[in-house]
Enzyme design. Structure first.
Site: not given
Ligand code: BGP
Length: 493
Positions: A193, A388
């Protein structure tokens, strides 16, 4: 006709070193940002996801954290003690049939201070054992090189990623691990991220906000981000050189926003917000900054130092695939006044009246995953990987020891069906899926244990009390069937 996922689809699960390993000072590991992250028992729900505020760490807080060996208020110091349970945990992943296991290497286990010249052999050995354990069972390791754990010395002494030296330190680390694990690891992700530096600058960027003038801090974050972009491109260059058969991806938070209404102003706001999401993957996929981001810097009067060499390295080393996390969606409006808000993945969003929410306020939206997949594929034409996805929930252990997490099964099932549609109806090239936290782990945002994602239950509470024993939840058997049938069981009811 039987519905199944593509042959060789990579089913599995994902974890991060800082949220599972524990052993925070063991075998030469250095202290990292995660080890000074204080657990706060937040009762005020509106603050649940204000990660920036929750993780805003000052020099004083670091000194206080370093003065104690307490692990209950610094839960990432103990994690789920995976460091000592990894064999047992991987055995459970094998039982579920994992084809891939995404995990991260803690930089501070290899280079305890970040700037060390020589690596810590014990750290390298640990991950070698983990990789070998996966390979023994034909599980493909997918490794994230950086997932919220910059070494503390690197933060305190150099101001983390704000310092240009960070690029060389990180390259040294990448060179070390790729040379050690070449031929064993095919899939790599550089920064987890990468966009999150804007939302939690300490954990992602190693930035102590109070050290900078408040009006300059946004510029500081973008400068640090630039260093990460260059370091990521260099990592791709290094990995490809040492092991040309390897694939390196970026990893971004797929925040999907809907316009709250069809008013053109709301749609324009949504487009603006989506560009703020896409600017990170646009840069890493196309190897250059999008014009709209450079214009934004200019309009804000930011001066981000970047050399010709930096830009050439970025251009020469785009990613091989795009991976992303997906948990929820939310709405945006040109004028949000009076609209109900809700917690989202490390942000606060406007509530969507058509969606239900998790116990943490994240809005559940399987169709949003299909939208995300199509958007990303149409934009980039690169193979996609869902790194994820999952539901954080409070689980109840029944008197007979069972954990009947039907809510989790339902969440995962709907999202997987959306993946199927994206592949077979929308033509998206999706090659794998790793459920977040297949084994319960500490939440990133609040270091809570009670926010559980796992199909495997870990007996541990928010304060570190418990036996650390592992138990199979109902979702464990359900996911095993999904993987064994390559998705066919999703459609059998
Ligand atoms: C992502 C992070 C993960 C993970 C997940 C769930 O943003 O990459 O590390 O933790 O979110 O968030 P949380 O743990 O806060 O529920």
């Amino acid at each position: 006709m039987k519905k199944i996922f593509p042959k060789d689809f990579l089913w599995g699960g994902a974890t991060a070193a800082n949220q599972i390993e524990g052993a925070w000072k063991k075998d030469g590991k250095g202290i990292s940002a995660a080890d000074v992250h204080l657990f706060r028992d937040i009762k005020d729900k509106t603050k649940l996801n204000n990660v920036h505020e929750n993780s805003d760490v000052t020099d004083d807080m670091i000194m206080k954290a370093l003065s104690t060996d307490d692990t209950s208020y610094y839960p990432k110091r103990h994690g789920i003690d995976y460091y000592h349970h990894y064999k047992e945990d991987i055995a459970l992943f094998v039982e579920m049939g994992f084809k891939v296991y995404r995990f991260s290497i803690a930089w501070s286990r290899i280079f305890p201070n970040g700037d060390d010249v020589l690596p810590n052999e014990a750290g390298l050995e640990f991950y070698e054992k983990v990789i070998d354990e996966c390979l023994k069972y034909n599980i493909e390791p997918l490794i994230t090189l950086s997932h919220y754990e910059p070494p503390l010395t690197f933060i305190q002494k150099y101001n983390g990623w704000y310092n240009r030296k960070s690029i060389d330190f990180f390259s040294n680390y990448v060179t070390t691990v790729i040379n050690r694990y070449k031929g064993k690891v095919k899939y790599w992700v550089t920064f987890n991220e990468i966009d999150s530096i804007i939302r939690h600058p300490f954990m992602t960027g190693g930035l102590i906000e109070s050290r900078f003038a408040p009006e300059k801090f946004e510029e500081v974050m973008y400068q640090a981000m630039h260093h990460q972009f260059v370091a990521s491109a260099k990592a791709i260059e290094i990995i490809h050189k040492v092991d040309p058969s390897s694939q390196v991806g970026c990893m971004v938070t797929k925040l999907t926003y809907y316009p709250f209404s069809p008013r053109p102003e709301d749609v324009l706001e949504q487009q603006r917000r989506m560009r703020k999401v896409y600017c990170f993957s646009d840069t890493q996929v196309f190897g250059e900054y999008p014009k709209y981001l450079l214009l934004d810097y200019k309009n804000k009067g930011f001066y981000i130092k970047m050399t010709e060499d930096d830009l050439a390295t970025m251009k020469a080393n785009p990613v091989d695939f795009v991976s992303f996390s997906y948990y929820q969606t939310s709405c945006v409006a040109a004028n949000p006044d009076g609209l109900e808000t809700t917690a989202a993945n490390t942000t606060i969003g406007i509530k969507n009246p058509y969606l239900s929410s998790s116990q943490w306020g994240w809005q559940i939206d399987p169709t949003g995953l299909r939208i995300a997949l199509v958007d990303l594929y149409d934009r980039y034409r690169k193979p996609l990987f869902i790194a994820e996805n999952g539901l954080g929930a409070r689980d109840v252990v029944e008197k007979n020891g069972e954990i009947n997490d039907d809510y989790r099964i339902d969440y995962l099932k709907q999202h997987m069906k959306a993946m199927y549609q994206a592949i077979y109806e929308d033509g998206v090239d999706l090659f794998g899926y790793t459920a977040w936290g297949p084994i319960d782990l500490l939440s990133n945002s609040l270091s809570q244990m009670s926010k559980r994602y796992g199909m495997i239950y870990v007996d541990l509470d928010d304060y570190g009390n418990g036996t650390y024993k592992r138990y199979r939840k109902k979702s464990f058997y359900w996911y095993r069937d999904v993987i064994h049938s390559n998705g066919a069981s999703l459609f059998e009811d």
